[in-house]
Design a protein around this motif. Structure first.
Motif, PDB file in Angstrom:
ATOM      1  N   MET A   1      13.806 -15.666 -21.081  1.00 23.55           N
ATOM      2  CA  MET A   1      13.135 -15.495 -22.354  1.00 23.55           C
ATOM      3  C   MET A   1      11.693 -15.011 -22.192  1.00 23.55           C
ATOM      4  SD  MET A   1      15.349 -16.189 -24.742  1.00 23.55           S
ATOM      5  CE  MET A   1      14.194 -15.959 -26.035  1.00 23.55           C
ATOM      6  N   LEU A   2      11.047 -15.339 -21.075  1.00 28.30           N
ATOM      7  CA  LEU A   2       9.637 -14.980 -20.930  1.00 28.30           C
ATOM      8  C   LEU A   2       9.386 -13.475 -21.030  1.00 28.30           C
ATOM      9  CD1 LEU A   2       8.433 -17.492 -18.192  1.00 28.30           C
ATOM     10  CD2 LEU A   2       8.334 -17.711 -20.677  1.00 28.30           C
ATOM     11  N   PRO A   3      10.158 -12.615 -20.347  1.00 27.89           N
ATOM     12  CA  PRO A   3       9.909 -11.174 -20.498  1.00 27.89           C
ATOM     13  C   PRO A   3      10.081 -10.686 -21.938  1.00 27.89           C
ATOM     14  CG  PRO A   3      11.250 -11.573 -18.563  1.00 27.89           C
ATOM     15  CD  PRO A   3      11.160 -12.880 -19.305  1.00 27.89           C
ATOM     16  N   VAL A   4      11.024 -11.268 -22.665  1.00 26.57           N
ATOM     17  CA  VAL A   4      11.216 -10.888 -24.068  1.00 26.57           C
ATOM     18  C   VAL A   4       9.994 -11.275 -24.885  1.00 26.57           C
ATOM     19  CG1 VAL A   4      12.605 -11.294 -26.146  1.00 26.57           C
ATOM     20  CG2 VAL A   4      13.727 -11.041 -23.922  1.00 26.57           C
ATOM     21  N   PHE A   5       9.512 -12.502 -24.699  1.00 28.10           N
ATOM     22  CA  PHE A   5       8.307 -12.937 -25.410  1.00 28.10           C
ATOM     23  C   PHE A   5       7.125 -12.019 -25.091  1.00 28.10           C
ATOM     24  CE2 PHE A   5       9.971 -17.499 -25.604  1.00 28.10           C
ATOM     25  CZ  PHE A   5      10.332 -17.390 -26.935  1.00 28.10           C
ATOM     26  N   MET A   6       6.969 -11.655 -23.817  1.00 29.36           N
ATOM     27  CA  MET A   6       5.826 -10.829 -23.419  1.00 29.36           C
ATOM     28  C   MET A   6       5.836  -9.485 -24.151  1.00 29.36           C
ATOM     29  SD  MET A   6       5.678 -11.782 -19.385  1.00 29.36           S
ATOM     30  CE  MET A   6       4.169 -10.956 -18.932  1.00 29.36           C
ATOM     31  N   THR A   7       7.005  -8.868 -24.272  1.00 25.72           N
ATOM     32  CA  THR A   7       7.066  -7.567 -24.952  1.00 25.72           C
ATOM     33  C   THR A   7       6.792  -7.700 -26.443  1.00 25.72           C
ATOM     34  OG1 THR A   7       9.463  -7.691 -25.292  1.00 25.72           O
ATOM     35  CG2 THR A   7       8.691  -6.623 -23.270  1.00 25.72           C
ATOM     36  N   GLU A   8       7.032  -8.872 -27.006  1.00 27.31           N
ATOM     37  CA  GLU A   8       6.772  -9.094 -28.428  1.00 27.31           C
ATOM     38  C   GLU A   8       5.336  -9.536 -28.705  1.00 27.31           C
ATOM     39  OE1 GLU A   8       9.745 -11.845 -29.730  1.00 27.31           O
ATOM     40  OE2 GLU A   8      11.353 -10.364 -29.579  1.00 27.31           O
ATOM     41  N   ILE A   9       4.644 -10.079 -27.698  1.00 26.71           N
ATOM     42  CA  ILE A   9       3.304 -10.630 -27.893  1.00 26.71           C
ATOM     43  C   ILE A   9       2.208  -9.594 -27.658  1.00 26.71           C
ATOM     44  CG2 ILE A   9       1.638 -12.309 -27.004  1.00 26.71           C
ATOM     45  CD1 ILE A   9       4.044 -14.177 -26.490  1.00 26.71           C
ATOM     46  N   PHE A  10       2.348  -8.768 -26.621  1.00 27.69           N
ATOM     47  CA  PHE A  10       1.270  -7.816 -26.339  1.00 27.69           C
ATOM     48  C   PHE A  10       1.828  -6.469 -25.891  1.00 27.69           C
ATOM     49  CE2 PHE A  10       1.898 -10.185 -22.394  1.00 27.69           C
ATOM     50  CZ  PHE A  10       1.926  -9.191 -21.433  1.00 27.69           C
ATOM     51  N   TRP A  11       0.973  -5.460 -26.005  1.00 31.94           N
ATOM     52  CA  TRP A  11       1.288  -4.082 -25.671  1.00 31.94           C
ATOM     53  C   TRP A  11       0.140  -3.525 -24.855  1.00 31.94           C
ATOM     54  CZ3 TRP A  11       5.147  -0.677 -25.906  1.00 31.94           C
ATOM     55  CH2 TRP A  11       4.833   0.676 -25.799  1.00 31.94           C
ATOM     56  N   ILE A  12       0.445  -2.705 -23.831  1.00 29.52           N
ATOM     57  CA  ILE A  12      -0.602  -2.086 -23.015  1.00 29.52           C
ATOM     58  C   ILE A  12      -0.504  -0.577 -23.204  1.00 29.52           C
ATOM     59  CG2 ILE A  12      -1.504  -1.763 -20.692  1.00 29.52           C
ATOM     60  CD1 ILE A  12      -0.193  -4.489 -19.993  1.00 29.52           C
ATOM     61  N   ASP A  13      -1.532   0.026 -23.794  1.00 35.52           N
ATOM     62  CA  ASP A  13      -1.555   1.475 -24.014  1.00 35.52           C
ATOM     63  C   ASP A  13      -1.629   2.213 -22.682  1.00 35.52           C
ATOM     64  OD1 ASP A  13      -1.414   1.448 -26.797  1.00 35.52           O
ATOM     65  OD2 ASP A  13      -3.577   1.239 -26.999  1.00 35.52           O
ATOM     66  N   GLY A  14      -0.911   3.318 -22.573  1.00 38.82           N
ATOM     67  CA  GLY A  14      -0.969   4.161 -21.391  1.00 38.82           C
ATOM     68  C   GLY A  14      -0.228   3.606 -20.187  1.00 38.82           C
ATOM     69  N   LEU A  15       0.593   2.593 -20.395  1.00 36.82           N
ATOM     70  CA  LEU A  15       1.310   1.969 -19.291  1.00 36.82           C
ATOM     71  C   LEU A  15       2.427   2.883 -18.797  1.00 36.82           C
ATOM     72  CD1 LEU A  15       1.552  -0.689 -17.650  1.00 36.82           C
ATOM     73  CD2 LEU A  15       3.241  -1.406 -19.320  1.00 36.82           C
ATOM     74  N   THR A  16       2.427   3.163 -17.489  1.00 38.39           N
ATOM     75  CA  THR A  16       3.484   3.958 -16.868  1.00 38.39           C
ATOM     76  C   THR A  16       4.629   3.060 -16.414  1.00 38.39           C
ATOM     77  OG1 THR A  16       1.851   5.532 -16.064  1.00 38.39           O
ATOM     78  CG2 THR A  16       3.988   5.574 -15.001  1.00 38.39           C
ATOM     79  N   MET A  17       4.261   1.904 -15.839  1.00 39.51           N
ATOM     80  CA  MET A  17       5.279   1.010 -15.301  1.00 39.51           C
ATOM     81  C   MET A  17       4.738  -0.414 -15.250  1.00 39.51           C
ATOM     82  SD  MET A  17       7.229   1.221 -11.589  1.00 39.51           S
ATOM     83  CE  MET A  17       5.701   1.437 -10.715  1.00 39.51           C
TER      84      MET A  17
ATOM     85  N   ARG B   1      14.697 -23.903 -32.534  1.00 44.10           N
ATOM     86  CA  ARG B   1      13.878 -22.712 -32.768  1.00 44.10           C
ATOM     87  C   ARG B   1      12.716 -22.764 -31.789  1.00 44.10           C
ATOM     88  NH1 ARG B   1      13.479 -20.353 -38.305  1.00 44.10           N
ATOM     89  NH2 ARG B   1      11.271 -20.453 -37.820  1.00 44.10           N
ATOM     90  N   ILE B   2      12.537 -21.676 -31.033  1.00 42.34           N
ATOM     91  CA  ILE B   2      11.476 -21.631 -30.034  1.00 42.34           C
ATOM     92  C   ILE B   2      10.509 -20.495 -30.347  1.00 42.34           C
ATOM     93  CG2 ILE B   2      12.893 -22.663 -28.219  1.00 42.34           C
ATOM     94  CD1 ILE B   2      13.244 -19.864 -27.030  1.00 42.34           C
ATOM     95  N   ARG B   3       9.313 -20.619 -29.797  1.00 37.35           N
ATOM     96  CA  ARG B   3       8.322 -19.543 -29.892  1.00 37.35           C
ATOM     97  C   ARG B   3       7.539 -19.509 -28.593  1.00 37.35           C
ATOM     98  NH1 ARG B   3       4.041 -22.154 -34.161  1.00 37.35           N
ATOM     99  NH2 ARG B   3       3.302 -23.790 -32.787  1.00 37.35           N
ATOM    100  N   GLY B   4       6.996 -18.334 -28.292  1.00 31.94           N
ATOM    101  CA  GLY B   4       6.248 -18.165 -27.054  1.00 31.94           C
ATOM    102  C   GLY B   4       4.812 -17.760 -27.311  1.00 31.94           C
ATOM    103  N   GLY B   5       3.955 -18.133 -26.391  1.00 32.67           N
ATOM    104  CA  GLY B   5       2.554 -17.743 -26.439  1.00 32.67           C
ATOM    105  C   GLY B   5       2.129 -17.229 -25.075  1.00 32.67           C
ATOM    106  N   ALA B   6       1.088 -16.416 -25.039  1.00 34.40           N
ATOM    107  CA  ALA B   6       0.617 -15.835 -23.780  1.00 34.40           C
ATOM    108  C   ALA B   6      -0.899 -15.883 -23.714  1.00 34.40           C
ATOM    109  CB  ALA B   6       1.091 -14.390 -23.655  1.00 34.40           C
ATOM    110  N   GLN B   7      -1.408 -16.131 -22.498  1.00 34.31           N
ATOM    111  CA  GLN B   7      -2.853 -16.139 -22.256  1.00 34.31           C
ATOM    112  C   GLN B   7      -3.106 -15.473 -20.904  1.00 34.31           C
ATOM    113  OE1 GLN B   7      -4.515 -20.055 -21.882  1.00 34.31           O
ATOM    114  NE2 GLN B   7      -6.597 -19.302 -21.767  1.00 34.31           N
ATOM    115  N   LEU B   8      -3.909 -14.425 -20.911  1.00 36.31           N
ATOM    116  CA  LEU B   8      -4.290 -13.759 -19.667  1.00 36.31           C
ATOM    117  C   LEU B   8      -5.261 -14.669 -18.924  1.00 36.31           C
ATOM    118  CD1 LEU B   8      -4.236 -11.179 -17.894  1.00 36.31           C
ATOM    119  CD2 LEU B   8      -6.203 -10.393 -19.203  1.00 36.31           C
TER     120      LEU B   8
END
Length: 82
Positions: A1-17, A37-44
């Protein structure tokens, strides 16, 4: 689930890979009941230069509706190439 949450939480412009390098510290303080029911959060938490790109440490937190404690806390390592 973590990779799915990450794509829904943030976006990186100009990302090649983006490469999932792995996980550091992972904790499961509480179980998740079927149908919750679950939800995810992210902190750099850290960002380092590497020859291939930027190595990011992102603390992902998974919570269940109605519970006070998180059910998963994981430090993910991702390499981002622009």
């Amino acid at each position: 689930m973590l990779p799915v949450f990450m794509t829904e939480i943030f976006w990186i412009d100009g990302l090649t890979m983006g490469v999932n390098v792995g996980l550091n510290k992972v904790r499961f303080p509480s179980p998740v009941k079927v149908g919750s029911r679950i939800r995810g959060g992210a902190q750099l938490t850290d960002l380092k230069n590497s020859p291939a790109g930027k190595l990011a440490t992102i603390r992902m937190t998974v919570e269940v509706e109605g519970l006070k404690r998180a059910v998963c806390i994981a430090d993910t390592l991702s390499l981002y190439v622009a």
